[in-house]
Every structure is written in structure tokens, then in C-alpha cells.
Design a protein around this motif. Structure first.
Motif, PDB file in Angstrom:
ATOM      1  N   PRO A 129       0.312  11.760   0.890  1.00  0.00           N
ATOM      2  CA  PRO A 129       0.326  11.931   2.341  1.00  0.00           C
ATOM      3  C   PRO A 129       1.578  11.304   2.954  1.00  0.00           C
ATOM      4  O   PRO A 129       2.030  10.246   2.505  1.00  0.00           O
ATOM      5  CB  PRO A 129      -0.922  11.196   2.816  1.00  0.00           C
ATOM      6  N   LEU A 130       2.123  11.954   3.964  1.00  0.00           N
ATOM      7  CA  LEU A 130       3.274  11.396   4.673  1.00  0.00           C
ATOM      8  C   LEU A 130       2.882  10.119   5.411  1.00  0.00           C
ATOM      9  O   LEU A 130       3.700   9.216   5.589  1.00  0.00           O
ATOM     10  CB  LEU A 130       3.837  12.426   5.652  1.00  0.00           C
ATOM     11  N   ASP A 131       1.653  10.052   5.858  1.00  0.00           N
ATOM     12  CA  ASP A 131       1.107   8.874   6.526  1.00  0.00           C
ATOM     13  C   ASP A 131      -0.111   8.452   5.713  1.00  0.00           C
ATOM     14  O   ASP A 131      -1.181   9.033   5.825  1.00  0.00           O
ATOM     15  CB  ASP A 131       0.722   9.238   7.966  1.00  0.00           C
ATOM     16  N   THR A 132       0.058   7.459   4.871  1.00  0.00           N
ATOM     17  CA  THR A 132      -1.016   7.074   3.948  1.00  0.00           C
ATOM     18  C   THR A 132      -2.170   6.350   4.637  1.00  0.00           C
ATOM     19  O   THR A 132      -3.233   6.204   4.055  1.00  0.00           O
ATOM     20  CB  THR A 132      -0.461   6.181   2.813  1.00  0.00           C
ATOM     21  N   THR A 133      -1.975   5.919   5.864  1.00  0.00           N
ATOM     22  CA  THR A 133      -3.013   5.185   6.582  1.00  0.00           C
ATOM     23  C   THR A 133      -4.026   6.107   7.238  1.00  0.00           C
ATOM     24  O   THR A 133      -5.233   5.862   7.176  1.00  0.00           O
ATOM     25  CB  THR A 133      -2.379   4.265   7.647  1.00  0.00           C
TER      26      THR A 133
END
Length: 133
Positions: free
Chosen positions: A51-55
Motif C-alpha cells: 500500500p502507498l499508505d500503510t497506515t
């Protein structure tokens, strides 16, 4: 451009697009890099994705900008937005104020949507987006 980059709050990238950052750059959070390296070894597995944003990978929010501030940008181009340059203040604003990010993102999308593409002999549809035909 900083607002439009916020679209990376959702989506994924192939290992081949961020491997160099993981193994060759120093402006990356160590625990983040270790975690992503488990999915993207130094060679092979080019099509593995992260994911580009792992959060908050499936939520359109401002966490992407918070991640950049702590060196958790997956792509080199993303992390450059928060690397001591002229865009740092915008990243800081978006990371602390989601309403400002949402408003600026919407304006930027409308502006981009109003661009007139080149057609006919004035433009070209690229066979490979990275180079002219």
C-alpha cells in the motif's frame, strides 16, 4: 501538485517502483523499511505490491502526509515532498488539517479536469508513458 499527491493515501505500488528507495535511500524510517522489505526483497518479486499508505490504505484521509513527516513515504517522489524543501510547509499543513487537504485536493482535481488535452497531430497517445513514441 502536493495536494494531488495526496491521492496516494489510497492505492498500491509494485515492488519494482520502490525497491531502490528501500535499499538505497537513507531518508526512510527504519522500522517502516524493514516491514516493507519483507514483501519486497532486493531482487525478484517485482510484482509484489505494498500500500502507498500503510497506515490507512483504504481510506481517503490525510495520514499520507503524516507518514511523510516521519519518513514513511513509500515512493521516492512522495518522500521528496517532505525533505527540507519548499513543500514541507504544505505537507505540515495537510498533516495537521484534513479539511484544508480535502478542500485543496478538490480544487486541484477540478483544475486538472479543466485542462484541454492535445489532440490530433498536436498530441500523442503514448505506448509507454515514460517516453515519447
Amino acid at each position: 501538485m502536493v495536494a494531488l499527491s495526496g491521492s496516494h493515501t489510497i492505492g498500491q505500488a509494485r515492488c519494482t517502483t520502490f525497491r531502490d528507495r528501500l535499499y538505497n535511500e537513507t531518508d526512510i524510517n527504519d522500522s517502516f523499511a524493514t516491514s516493507v522489505k519483507s514483501k519486497c526483497p532486493q531482487s525478484g518479486s517485482d510484482n509484489n505490491i505494498s500500500p502507498l499508505d500503510t497506515t490507512s490504505a483504504n481510506t481517503f484521509d490525510n495520514i499520507y502526509y503524516k507518514n511523510l513527516r516521519i519518513q514513511k513515504g513509500l515512493l521516492h517522489s512522495d518522500q521528496q515532498l517532505s525533505s527540507g524543501g519548499s513543500t514541507d510547509s504544505i505537507v505540515n499543513t495537510y498533516s495537521s488539517n484534513s479539511a484544508t487537504f480535502f478542500a485543496d485536493f478538490a480544487k486541484a482535481m477540478v483544475k486538472m479536469g479543466n485542462l484541454s488535452p492535445l489532440t490530433g497531430t498536436n498530441g500523442q497517445i503514448r505506448k509507454n508513458c515514460r517516453k515519447t513514441n
